[in-house]
Every structure is written in structure tokens, then in C-alpha cells.
Motif scaffolding. Structure first.
Motif, PDB file in Angstrom:
ATOM      1  N   ASP A  40       5.121   5.543   9.803  1.00  0.00           N
ATOM      2  CA  ASP A  40       3.929   6.348   9.555  1.00  0.00           C
ATOM      3  C   ASP A  40       4.226   7.816   9.862  1.00  0.00           C
ATOM      4  OD1 ASP A  40       1.358   7.513   9.463  1.00  0.00           O
ATOM      5  OD2 ASP A  40       0.446   5.609  10.061  1.00  0.00           O
ATOM      6  N   SER A  90      -0.171   2.723   3.475  1.00  0.00           N
ATOM      7  CA  SER A  90      -0.810   2.188   2.272  1.00  0.00           C
ATOM      8  C   SER A  90      -0.346   2.919   1.027  1.00  0.00           C
ATOM      9  CB  SER A  90      -2.334   2.270   2.402  1.00  0.00           C
ATOM     10  OG  SER A  90      -2.754   3.615   2.569  1.00  0.00           O
ATOM     11  N   HIS A 110      -2.719  -8.127  10.044  1.00  0.00           N
ATOM     12  CA  HIS A 110      -2.662  -7.443  11.339  1.00  0.00           C
ATOM     13  C   HIS A 110      -1.223  -7.021  11.598  1.00  0.00           C
ATOM     14  CE1 HIS A 110      -6.434  -9.578  11.666  1.00  0.00           C
ATOM     15  NE2 HIS A 110      -6.767  -8.831  12.678  1.00  0.00           N
ATOM     16  N   VAL A 115      -2.236   0.319  17.636  1.00  0.00           N
ATOM     17  CA  VAL A 115      -2.778   0.907  16.418  1.00  0.00           C
ATOM     18  C   VAL A 115      -2.938  -0.127  15.315  1.00  0.00           C
ATOM     19  CG1 VAL A 115      -1.972   3.242  16.850  1.00  0.00           C
ATOM     20  CG2 VAL A 115      -0.426   1.605  15.791  1.00  0.00           C
ATOM     21  N   GLU A 116      -2.230  -1.247  15.393  1.00  0.00           N
ATOM     22  CA  GLU A 116      -2.337  -2.335  14.431  1.00  0.00           C
ATOM     23  C   GLU A 116      -2.282  -1.808  12.995  1.00  0.00           C
ATOM     24  OE1 GLU A 116      -5.852  -4.570  15.665  1.00  0.00           O
ATOM     25  OE2 GLU A 116      -4.491  -5.966  16.641  1.00  0.00           O
ATOM     26  N   ARG A 117      -1.086  -1.461  12.578  1.00  0.00           N
ATOM     27  CA  ARG A 117      -0.898  -0.809  11.286  1.00  0.00           C
ATOM     28  C   ARG A 117      -1.431  -1.616  10.109  1.00  0.00           C
ATOM     29  NH1 ARG A 117      -1.036   3.885  12.938  1.00  0.00           N
ATOM     30  NH2 ARG A 117       0.705   4.577  14.189  1.00  0.00           N
ATOM     31  N   GLY A 121      -9.164  -3.046   7.033  1.00  0.00           N
ATOM     32  CA  GLY A 121      -9.951  -1.845   7.253  1.00  0.00           C
ATOM     33  C   GLY A 121      -9.026  -0.650   7.251  1.00  0.00           C
ATOM     34  N   SER A 122      -7.731  -0.913   7.272  1.00  0.00           N
ATOM     35  CA  SER A 122      -6.743   0.151   7.250  1.00  0.00           C
ATOM     36  C   SER A 122      -5.756  -0.126   6.119  1.00  0.00           C
ATOM     37  CB  SER A 122      -6.041   0.237   8.604  1.00  0.00           C
ATOM     38  OG  SER A 122      -5.110   1.295   8.621  1.00  0.00           O
ATOM     39  N   VAL A 123      -4.517  -0.457   6.456  1.00  0.00           N
ATOM     40  CA  VAL A 123      -3.478  -0.574   5.430  1.00  0.00           C
ATOM     41  C   VAL A 123      -3.741  -1.707   4.447  1.00  0.00           C
ATOM     42  CG1 VAL A 123      -1.029  -0.936   5.025  1.00  0.00           C
ATOM     43  CG2 VAL A 123      -1.760   0.461   6.938  1.00  0.00           C
ATOM     44  N   GLU A 125      -6.400  -3.421   3.713  1.00  0.00           N
ATOM     45  CA  GLU A 125      -7.597  -3.247   2.900  1.00  0.00           C
ATOM     46  C   GLU A 125      -7.356  -2.233   1.788  1.00  0.00           C
ATOM     47  OE1 GLU A 125     -11.931  -1.215   3.298  1.00  0.00           O
ATOM     48  OE2 GLU A 125     -11.328  -2.538   4.942  1.00  0.00           O
ATOM     49  N   ARG A 126      -6.708  -1.137   2.113  1.00  0.00           N
ATOM     50  CA  ARG A 126      -6.461  -0.119   1.083  1.00  0.00           C
ATOM     51  C   ARG A 126      -5.541  -0.652  -0.008  1.00  0.00           C
ATOM     52  NH1 ARG A 126      -5.797   3.255   5.832  1.00  0.00           N
ATOM     53  NH2 ARG A 126      -7.739   4.395   6.218  1.00  0.00           N
TER      54      ARG A 126
END
Length: 295
Positions: A40, A90, A110, A115-117, A121-123, A125-126
Motif C-alpha cells: 500500500d 484495490s 479479511h 488495518v485488515e487490508r 468495505g475496503s479492498v 468490496e471495491r
């Protein structure tokens, strides 16, 4: 159907479990495996630490290289491509899909603690929301199935043509794995409740909802027979996303195959609604198929 399979990894347990499912699928399709780990850029300082075993690599880069190496060791094939890159995870995953002409992404929901990349809701999901190809999401949990197998495939449908976009994928997987397909349609209990409050005058509408659900599963059954695939069908009352997840567990499904969009207007299977909740909460792996994808 699946010739180029991308497995993003950060070395987490969820990513490893996703890679194991990727191994099952790539073996069945004889596909090329692409293993990608993204450092990241928002946490990347570009400075190598003294603890690094490989000169010039930062701790984050070293972890990423170890992640793809560990994932590669899971595959019983030499047809593996590995890459480590720096970017927004993402965006880097989606860019790689386009660059390498990937036709399936297999990823965990997960990632590493903290930070759970790959937290939904983050990677993940996107990627599911924006990918132009199917995405198989795999959740790591104590309630998850103990083995990576494809013997029973659950296909939720609301009867819309868009929801039937998932069927060719379900049928092809069923043929390759000699699996059973189950068509599932949910009569939304919230709609039924609101209808019943109007009493007898709208009882026919309730019957209409049930008829629509039955018609949806009948269409799945007819298409399965045409494809020479073993099929069962089920209609239940409930809240769609909860009922899908619960039924997947109770029925012993190994895979849920769901289109990301459903009916126009109400959009029962619109990502951000039912499909997103199923991806987020299902202990069974979920293959999300964009409604405009070419099977």
C-alpha cells in the motif's frame, strides 16, 4: 471459461484460504495463476530497513514477496505468474485484471490484523463492486467449510434476467466438478408483512410474490435441465441476504454464485444491498458475477 485467474494475497489466513480455492479452480480449468501482492503506497516510505534479508527491500516489500512465494507453493503447477507492486490495493488489483486479461479474481475478505487490508468495505468490496469479471470471495472463519470443494452450488435468483447471468458460471462449474446446482428464491418477509397489513384486498399480491419466486426457480430448473446439470430448487420466506447465508450453511453448499445486480428499480440483488451483504457475511465462498459480463 476461466483461463487467467488472479489471486491477490497479503499472506493472511484469509488470503491463504482463498489461494487454496484458487488452486481447486485453476486445476479444474487448466488456468494460468497470477499471484499479486500490493504494498500500500499510503504506508510505503520507500526506505529499506536494516532487518531486511534482501538488500533494497523495505519490510513491507519483503512481506509482499514472502506472501506471493508462500501462495505459489500451494499450486501444483508451473504455470504461475507472480508480481509485487506498490499502489492502492484495490486500484492495483483492478488494473492488473485489465492488463493481464484476467477472467476470474479469487481473494479473501479479511487481511492482516490491524488495518485488515482485505476487509470487506475496503479492498475486497471495491474489487467486487468495480470488477468487470467474476470475483470469488473467501472468508476465513471457524464456521467456514473445512475443505475446498465444489459439490453443491447455490444460485440465488429474483427471477430477473440480470440475476440469471450467474447461471452459465454455475452450470459450467457444476459440469466440471460433477456438482449439484440449487436454485433459491426468497419471498421477502418484509414485503409480505407490509402487504398483509392491508388485509384481504392485497392477499393476491402476496400470492403474486410467491408465484414470482416459484417461477424464478422453475426457470433455473428448466435451464439446468437444458444444460444437463443436476438441479434442485427451493423457495423460502425471509430477509434475502440473511436467508441466502443461512441456507448456504444449512444446505451444505460449497459455493454461492450470485449476480451483482437484479431487478431494476428495487434492485433486489444490487451490490450494496443483497449481494454485498452475502459477500460480507457468508461463511461459504461467494462467486459474484457482474450482470453485464459475457459468460
Amino acid at each position: 471459461m476461466f483461463d487467467e485467474v488472479l489471486v491477490p494475497t497479503d499472506g493472511s489466513e484469509s488470503a491463504e484460504r482463498a489461494a487454496r480455492y484458487g488452486r481447486v479452480l485453476t486445476a479444474a480449468y487448466g488456468a494460468t495463476v497470477h499471484l499479486l501482492s500490493v504494498v500500500d503506497e499510503r504506508d510505503f516510505d520507500g526506505v529499506a530497513g536494516d532487518e531486511e534479508p534482501d538488500a533494497g527491500r523495505t519490510a513491507a516489500e519483503q512481506t509482499a514477496h514472502e506472501a506471493v512465494d508462500a501462495a505459489a507453493a500451494l499450486f501444483d503447477t508451473d504455470d504461475v505468474v507472480t508480481r509485487v507492486t506498490v499502489g492502492v490495493p484495490s486500484e492495483a488489483i483492478l488494473a492488473y485484471v485489465s492488463e493481464a486479461d484476467v477472467d476470474l479474481v479469487v481473494m479473501g475478505t479479511h487481511g492482516r490484523t490491524g488495518v485488515e487490508r482485505f476487509l470487506i468495505g475496503s479492498v475486497a468490496e471495491r474489487v467486487v463492486r468495480h470488477a468487470t469479471v467474476p470475483v470469488l470471495t473467501v472468508r476465513h472463519s471457524d464456521a467456514a467449510p473445512p475443505a475446498e470443494r465444489v459439490e453443491r452450488i447455490l444460485v440465488p435468483t429474483d427471477g430477473s434476467d440480470a440475476s440469471f447471468q450467474a447461471l452459465p458460471y454455475a452450470f459450467d462449474l457444476a459440469e466440471r466438478f460433477d456438482a449439484v446446482v440449487e436454485g433459491l428464491s426468497i419471498v421477502d418477509e418484509r414485503t409480505k408483512s407490509s402487504v398483509y397489513t392491508v388485509e384481504t384486498a392485497l392477499e393476491e399480491m402476496v400470492g403474486g410474490l410467491e408465484t414470482m419466486a416459484q417461477t424464478a426457480t422453475d426457470r433455473v430448473e428448466a435451464r439446468a435441465h437444458a444444460a444437463d446439470v443436476e438441479v434442485t430448487t427451493t423457495v423460502v420466506d425471509g430477509i434475502p441476504s440473511r436467508s441466502i447465508c443461512a441456507h448456504a450453511e444449512e444446505s451444505g453448499a460449497d459455493l454461492v454464485v450470485i449476480a451483482s445486480h437484479g431487478r431494476t428499480g428495487l434492485a433486489h440483488y444490487l451490490l450494496g444491498s443483497v449481494a454485498e451483504r452475502v459477500v460480507r457475511n457468508s461463511t461459504v465462498p461467494v462467486l459474484t458475477v457482474p450482470s453485464d459480463v459475457d459468460a
